[in-house]
Design a protein around this motif. Structure first.
Motif, PDB file in Angstrom:
ATOM      1  N   UNK A  65      32.171  60.800  66.867  1.00  0.00           N
ATOM      2  CA  UNK A  65      30.959  61.602  66.830  1.00  0.00           C
ATOM      3  C   UNK A  65      29.905  61.164  67.819  1.00  0.00           C
ATOM      4  N   UNK A  70      27.015  66.181  72.092  1.00  0.00           N
ATOM      5  CA  UNK A  70      27.821  66.996  71.174  1.00  0.00           C
ATOM      6  C   UNK A  70      27.533  66.562  69.738  1.00  0.00           C
ATOM      7  N   UNK A  71      27.316  67.418  68.784  1.00  0.00           N
ATOM      8  CA  UNK A  71      27.240  68.864  68.945  1.00  0.00           C
ATOM      9  C   UNK A  71      26.029  69.260  69.790  1.00  0.00           C
TER      10      UNK A  71
ATOM     11  N   UNK B 352      23.911  67.677  59.540  1.00  0.00           N
ATOM     12  CA  UNK B 352      24.343  66.298  59.601  1.00  0.00           C
ATOM     13  C   UNK B 352      24.694  65.970  61.037  1.00  0.00           C
ATOM     14  N   UNK B 353      23.799  65.289  61.733  1.00  0.00           N
ATOM     15  CA  UNK B 353      24.002  65.076  63.155  1.00  0.00           C
ATOM     16  C   UNK B 353      24.610  63.725  63.466  1.00  0.00           C
ATOM     17  N   UNK B 354      24.987  62.987  62.444  1.00  0.00           N
ATOM     18  CA  UNK B 354      25.558  61.671  62.701  1.00  0.00           C
ATOM     19  C   UNK B 354      27.058  61.661  62.504  1.00  0.00           C
ATOM     20  N   UNK B 355      27.636  62.822  62.330  1.00  0.00           N
ATOM     21  CA  UNK B 355      29.091  62.908  62.241  1.00  0.00           C
ATOM     22  C   UNK B 355      29.681  62.265  61.025  1.00  0.00           C
ATOM     23  N   UNK B 356      28.902  62.167  59.968  1.00  0.00           N
ATOM     24  CA  UNK B 356      29.455  61.549  58.765  1.00  0.00           C
ATOM     25  C   UNK B 356      30.377  62.531  58.051  1.00  0.00           C
ATOM     26  N   UNK B 358      29.615  65.690  56.506  1.00  0.00           N
ATOM     27  CA  UNK B 358      29.210  66.414  55.303  1.00  0.00           C
ATOM     28  C   UNK B 358      28.946  67.879  55.582  1.00  0.00           C
ATOM     29  N   UNK B 409      32.253  71.250  65.141  1.00  0.00           N
ATOM     30  CA  UNK B 409      31.653  69.916  65.237  1.00  0.00           C
ATOM     31  C   UNK B 409      32.587  68.920  65.923  1.00  0.00           C
TER      32      UNK B 409
END
Lengths: 201, 579
Positions: A65, A70-71, B352-356, B358, B409
């Motif tokens: 991530x 990105x995103x 959720x921008x931390x890629x967890x 959710x 995502x």
């Protein structure tokens, strides 16, 4: 097709990464007709063909991530969301205490800091180091308190299993459980599995 | 000279000008300019609004020479991918030379709209002092200024009608900029300062609102307390666009009751946004407004969970535009589909921008929307997963898409059911949506999707690609097929020199091309620049250790090329090379 699966599973955080080191001199080698895609961006090289010139891996692969940009969300939006979510007050209950307290989880960066916060907030409690583990203890009577938290799904979990950031993200409230109570819970679940266990009380 | 031309030339210029006044679309005015010299002259002298999609395509002097009497200027600066941190700070896009030139040449500027530009306090001050009839300032995604610049605008623009700040990074000196509006200022129609972080003087704000009887649009920041909001709404029941910054109250207090009462009277509010801070238990006070809403933006309100979102939306039967977070979930989108039959535009942003992991929407939500909302024509959808079958269904349900932006995502995720690339799904979209003008693709994609795009996307003007394709063929399909393409932006895809150089003339028909982390080499960029003198081919080099220029065979990390009438720009920083 299997390559695509591999790509997907790599991104999912499987441990099967393969790094290849670059040629000395740091010269940027021209690419062969190899698919340059997401895999290269996170510096995983899935191709072991030794005839191909290899890419220079200059950094360890970023965590899942963390591809730049990105995103694709505007920085303004990202920053705003972080500011909004940045204040993360959760209720803290201690078994036996009539009043709850509140803590802003965002100001701490580790579980150890959280324990210190408990110690500061509930003056009867102290951190004791037992067998390399930090435990919260009421010194006056030796009772241990186990920190538990309610997560987004409504389940009560023991604090400390997941990475700190993930914990902060999912924690809705905290509770310091007297460890006798923990014994009861364990016995219940163990009884259903027809095993016994011993727990400190 | 043909008969028609004789007849048209018989009309005095004033008549032509009057006829042209009815042409509001810039495309129509551009077309009219091409008919003949006299029409060109009449049109250029009467054009009031000038739109410049790339501030480096021309210079202010050229614009002024051609359109001596314009009053409204729209300028765009940085490339789109600057929004996602792909363009270094200090790349450029300064508005200062424009304002200086306009002031020097006596342009009677009334409206200025800037997007992705660098605006300094000095620029704002010069703007505020140089144009006595200045009425409207809109800044979108700009940076470089502080509230001191806003204070200058407030103090000096005596007829200001519109101050619209959207998503700018503003240095907030927590000063008194809002208090700088003089007591004589009664002309405000639109005031949006939602993106500011600092406090404003509540009393000054209340007095300002009270004396601006024509105020229609007001968007507050989160520092405006609820009591102030209540007082403002009492003074301005005529508002039709409201942005509430902070909506935190104890629902058992008197101030909440007062607010509830005044909200019931806000019958004209059609557009609602904000809620950066919100106590969900206060939301029922908003319900009376919901019935009339046509636009709702809750995309900055992570504090509202799915259940409360649904309770709001179920009352918004007239909604035409909805911006929300993916916390709404597929279930919530089904409610939208069942309720909002007038919906035209939907944007679902990631919470959720931390890629967890959710994220809460999938292809199911999108399919539900497409089935329930027949008027849907514009979508931006961030989702956890997608399938070809879903996209094919969406394409069948909604042939009217003008804008279709899908963002998975995980940028290379395949079809969640079949594990295949998502080529066919996007192919169905471009084949069905004959009016599609803007497309962003994501997920696992091969050259095939570009074959479809080149074949079917005849009206496509803007295409965004990331982590897609297998070879140069992909990019070639697009360049050869999309005749109306204006902006192409590509990142992390295996397109190289062959595609870049195959049709160099194409780039003069486009506004710009961005390629980053692709396969193009320095040598190819040089070749392109040599062949096409009316293009600026910029290389952004962030490698500080490099001495001198790279070798021809080295890959270029970031390239941005655009057509221009004025050659290489003189304000490029050292890390930008114009070849």
């Amino acid at each position: 097709m299997s390559m695509n699966n591999q790509l997907e599973s790599e991104y999912s955080g499987s441990l099967k990464t393969e790094l290849t080191l670059g040629l000395p001199g740091g010269e940027q080698a021209p690419k062969s007709a190899v698919k340059r895609g997401f895999s290269d961006t996170v510096d995983l090289n899935l191709y072991t063909n030794s005839e191909d010139e290899v890419s220079v891996a200059t950094q360890p692969p970023p965590a899942k991530g963390q591809v730049v940009g990105w995103p694709p969300v505007r920085s303004y939006r990202k920053n705003s969301m972080m500011t909004i979510i940045n204040c993360k007050y959760v209720k803290v209950a201690v078994d036996g205490a009539p009043y709850l307290r509140k803590l802003d989880l965002q100001i701490y960066t580790s579980y150890q800091e959280l324990l210190v916060a408990f110690q500061n907030m509930f003056t009867c409690l102290t951190i004791c180091n037992v067998a390399n583990e930090s435990k919260i203890v009421d010194i006056s009577n030796g009772t241990e308190y186990l920190p538990a938290y309610e997560d987004k799904d409504g389940d009560w979990m023991l604090v400390g299993d997941v990475p700190w950031n993930m914990f902060v993200e999912s924690c809705k409230r905290l509770r310091l459980i007297k460890s006798c109570e923990k014994l009861k819970l364990v016995v219940k679940s163990c009884a259903s599995q027809e095993t016994s266990s011993s727990t400190i009380c | 000279m043909c008969l028609f031309q004789c007849i048209m030339n018989y009309f005095p210029e004033e008549v032509l000008e009057h006829v042209f006044d009815f042409l509001t679309s810039l495309r129509d005015r551009n077309a009219v300019s091409l008919v003949c010299k006299s029409w060109y002259n009449v049109e250029r002298c009467s054009r009031k609004k000038v739109f410049i999609g790339n501030c480096y395509a021309v210079n202010p002097e050229l614009v002024i020479a051609r359109f001596p009497r314009f009053q409204s200027l729209t300028l765009k600066g940085k490339p789109h991918f600057a929004d996602f941190n792909l363009v270094p700070h200090d790349w450029g896009g300064y508005v200062q030379p424009w304002i200086e030139a306009l002031a020097k040449n006596g342009i009677s500027l009334e409206e200025l709209r800037l997007k992705r530009m660098v605006v300094s306090d000095e620029s704002l001050e010069l703007l505020s002092k140089s144009f006595p009839n200045f009425k409207s300032l809109t800044l979108v995604s700009c940076e470089g200024f502080s509230t001191d610049g806003l204070a200058a605008i407030a103090s000096n623009c005596r007829y200001l009608r519109e101050l619209d700040l959207q998503e700018n990074e503003v240095d907030d000196h927590k000063g008194h900029w809002l208090s700088c509006f003089p007591d004589s200022c009664t002309s405000l129609v639109s005031l949006n300062f939602a993106c500011l972080k600092g406090e404003v003087n509540a009393a000054a704000l209340e007095r300002l609102i009270a004396r601006c009887r024509n105020l229609k649009s007001l968007r507050l920041n989160h520092a405006v307390p609820l009591e102030t909001l209540q007082k403002i709404l009492v003074q301005a029941p005529q508002l039709n666009d409201l942005g509430i910054g902070s909506f935190v109250s104890d629902p058992y207090t008197e101030s909440y009751f007062k607010l509830k009462a005044v909200l019931q009277k806000c019958k004209s509010v059609k557009s609602l946004s904000g809620f950066l801070d919100v106590n969900p238990r206060c939301l029922p006070s908003i319900y009376p407004i919901c019935t009339n809403l046509t636009s709702l933006n809750l995309s900055y309100a992570p504090g509202i969970q799915s259940n409360d979102l649904i309770k709001l939306i179920i009352r918004c039967k007239k909604l035409e535009r909805l911006w929300i977070l993916d916390t709404i979930g597929d279930k919530g989108l089904e409610v939208v589909a069942a309720t909002c039959k007038e919906l035209q535009e939907l944007r679902v942003f990631p919470s959720d921008l931390h890629g967890v992991g959710n994220a809460a929407v999938t292809e199911e939500g999108l399919v539900a929307i497409s089935a329930g909302c027949p008027k849907l024509n514009s979508i931006l959808y961030f989702c956890q997963q997608m399938t070809n079958a879903a996209l094919i269904t969406v394409a069948k349900n909604c042939p009217n898409f003008i804008r279709f932006r899908l963002c998975t995502l995980n940028p290379v995720i395949p079809d969640a059911v079949t594990n295949q690339p998502l080529d066919d799904g996007f192919g169905a979209i471009v084949q069905s949506c004959k009016g599609l003008k803007r497309l962003s693709v994501s997920g696992l994609l091969t050259d095939q999707v570009f074959l479809y795009i080149g074949m079917y996307a005849e009206q496509l003007e803007m295409l965004s690609i990331g982590f897609a394709g297998d070879s140069d063929k992909g990019m070639l399909y697009v360049l050869n097929g999309c005749k109306k393409l204006k902006k192409l932006e590509i990142r992390d895809s295996p397109f190289g020199n062959m595609a870049l150089l195959s049709d160099v003339g194409k780039y003069e028909t486009m506004r710009s091309l961005w390629m980053s982390s692709c396969e193009v080499t320095y040598g190819a960029c040089k070749t392109l620049a040599e062949k096409m003198p009316r293009l600026n081919v910029e290389i952004i080099n962030e490698n500080e250790e490099m001495e001198g220029r790279p070798k021809d065979k080295h890959r270029v990390e970031k390239m941005y090329l655009y057509r221009t009438l004025v050659g290489a720009r003189k304000d490029a920083p050292p890390f930008v090379w114009t070849l």
